[in-house]
Design a protein around this motif. Sequence first.
Motif, PDB file in Angstrom:
ATOM      1  N   ARG A 175      37.463  36.304  48.979  1.00 33.62           N
ATOM      2  CA  ARG A 175      38.668  36.413  48.167  1.00 33.62           C
ATOM      3  C   ARG A 175      39.892  36.714  49.014  1.00 33.62           C
ATOM      4  NH1 ARG A 175      35.946  39.290  42.743  1.00 33.62           N
ATOM      5  NH2 ARG A 175      34.884  37.365  42.102  1.00 33.62           N
ATOM      6  N   ALA A 211      43.909  35.157  49.253  1.00 32.05           N
ATOM      7  CA  ALA A 211      44.934  36.084  48.759  1.00 32.05           C
ATOM      8  C   ALA A 211      46.328  35.593  49.156  1.00 32.05           C
ATOM      9  CB  ALA A 211      44.689  37.481  49.315  1.00 32.05           C
ATOM     10  N   ALA A 214      41.354  42.138  46.560  1.00 36.60           N
ATOM     11  CA  ALA A 214      40.203  41.423  47.122  1.00 36.60           C
ATOM     12  C   ALA A 214      39.307  42.373  47.892  1.00 36.60           C
ATOM     13  CB  ALA A 214      40.687  40.299  48.036  1.00 36.60           C
TER      14      ALA A 214
END
Length: 795
Positions: A412, A416, A425
């Motif tokens: 993640r 970002a 994240a």
Amino acid sequence: MRKWLYRILGFLIFGLAAISVLVVGGYWWLTTSVSDYNDSVELDGLTATVEVIRDQRTIPHIFASSSEDAFFALGYIHAQDRLWQMEMIRRLGQGRVAEIAGEAGVGIDKLIRTLDFYRLAEQTVDLLAPDSRAVLMSYSAGVNAYLEARGGSLPPDFLVAGVDPEPWRPADSIVWGKLMTLQLSGNWFKERLRLLLSGHLDAAQLRDLWPDNSKNSPTTLTSLSDLHREVAALAGTAPLPALAGAPGFSNEWVVDGDRTATGFPLLANDPHLGYQAPNLWYLARLEAPGLSVVGATVPGVPIVLLGHNNHIAWGLTTTESDVSDLFIERVVPEAPDMYETPRGPMRFETREEIIEVRGGDPITWTVRSSRHGPVVSDLWVDDGQLPIGDNVLALKAAFLQPGDLTAQAMLRLNRAIGWKPALEALRDYAVPQQNFVYADIAGNIGIITPGLVPIRRRGDGWLPVPGWTDDYAWDGYIPYDQLPQSFNPSSGRIVNANNAIVPPSYPYFLGRDWENKYRAERIDELLDGAGPYDTNLFIDMQADNLSGAARQLLPLMLAPKALGDRADGARALLSNWDYSMFRDQAEPLIFTAWLRELNRALYADELGDLFESYWGLRAEVVFHILSDAGQWCDDITTAGTEDCDSRIALALDRAIARLAAEYGDDPLEWFWAIPHRAEFKNRVLDVIPLIRDLANLAIAVDGGTYTINRNSSSIGNDKAPFAAVHGAGYRAIYDLSDLSQSLFIQATGQSGNPLSPFYDSFLVSWRDFRYLKIAGDRDSLAADALGVLTLTSKP
């Protein structure tokens, strides 16, 4: 007679010809294992065509129609270039090294089986969110597609090891993170060493050997000193495998746009790990809808671990936090399968592990676990029999807790698009705790140290603690929002080189075994003396070779008036030295050899048989002894009382004798470059004469253990005490004014096959700080490509 001579000669010629054909044919067959970068392959598992364009420096640029296809392609090219490296990562994580290494691999297998890493990795896969699990599945499918589609020979490592690659599974990717955590969360190895030493030394002496901790001595040390002396033998004397507790250091710094020539942040990062061939890192770029990320990957793992996307850049250093504790479990005398707890005796959990050993019989290994964790003191029982006694040592560690979603956090982070999304994240990040330094195209800079750090009721990880009470229990972990972080600090910069991350006023305990101050101080010094900053300055900083340790120690080492009859040349050189560790100088070698022998002269007598376990250059320890703890200068094995001046002189005499014996009598000829070569060894082919010369890489380098350009040595290795075996295998400088101008380099080459021309193609550039860029549109890259690999879906 003539007829027989002709016949013999004919047989010899025929035999030599046959051998030549076999050798040439065998070599040709091995060359078929080298990857073809210009190819078109139909594969199952893709949703659309993917192009992998390798630029002139062999960096793959993946262009895909979906992120799933991009990660599929990453799995394919990782396997194409680094299949053996992936196989070794998997086998390490599964505890199956002895299947190929024989008896030499049993120790690491026992450790990994005891910690049960692979089962934890399998559990993690089931806990991942669907989008993260889909990435791992796509990546595994790409690896397996390569295994099915490849032709020709396997890489030479497989042939030597006598194994074939097995299908790749998502857990094979997850387990790499566990292996890294084992290296980067090594406080429990220091606990073990301190426990061993506590059988010989008192509390004050232990603090002297870890002087950075002397101002904050452990609250439990005095009250538990009798217990530690009693159980010191539990620490054993058998060494743990080299992978366990191997050091991991790094540099990182970031400055905001107010202080740069472009008006946007600059971020520099160079993680330090042990050198190997091929290098750990693999450079790559992935482009797909919703995914645009560039940087350092690890073969076997579908994540850009260090790099940038179109909005942010990030770097990592090890926090050096203490996330593990050894607990002393008291065995019930009349029931040795049980141990004491506050609620009465409990039975050890046990399981049997069978370790297959190449060339030998299988080994059945019994793993015991207490309520705190696996019993690790069983690992150093020499005869393989479980000890039945009054105590054992169990390991409680954050990296052994279920529910580790670190891989999901990193996936993640790759997507970002700002500070808050990056923080969110990393909320799933568990181990090992790291310092994430951050910059974005909006001009922001920051740092966050995510990870599980225990809140201890009592104690601070200095030595093992009693397990039969809950006084030393963990009460959860530091809340994520209260972990150290900073966003746009007023100073306009953030620096970390594994030094302490928080001041004493921080309300939680992170750790006590911080790395020495030398690199961080030098980075600050260089930033203080320059500006506005640009990438050229950051390159010079990453290449900086000034030794803060030499600058601090040499005035003390040169202070004695009498240093011996042979010391004049060395004294003259070092007296005029500027402390820079350049490879074409003699001073770095003289200083390092002297410091090596000074460590021996100061504490080998007190440590006895444990000296080798503790021995290092340990500049901060030497400075502490020479400045504040001169009692160590006395040699306790003699009747007289020695002072520090005599120890310094003795160490220099020993160092000069060794250098003269190896390099001649003229100190001006003792160039640092001669022994200080960065050694990148192939873990399998290194054992084969002649072949090792092809597979192992070495190059003379600048720097040392205490320079920003860190090339540290294993001085306890008497055969090669000055070889560079640990340092920055990857370097990057991220330019947030135009991320396409960011700079990268890794140490060896993209290919892991010694027969490939790209096995060592980066080595000289890495040594000489010549970086490359990873950017460009699809058409311009294709027009000047080294090769274009087209992956299409089967009808």
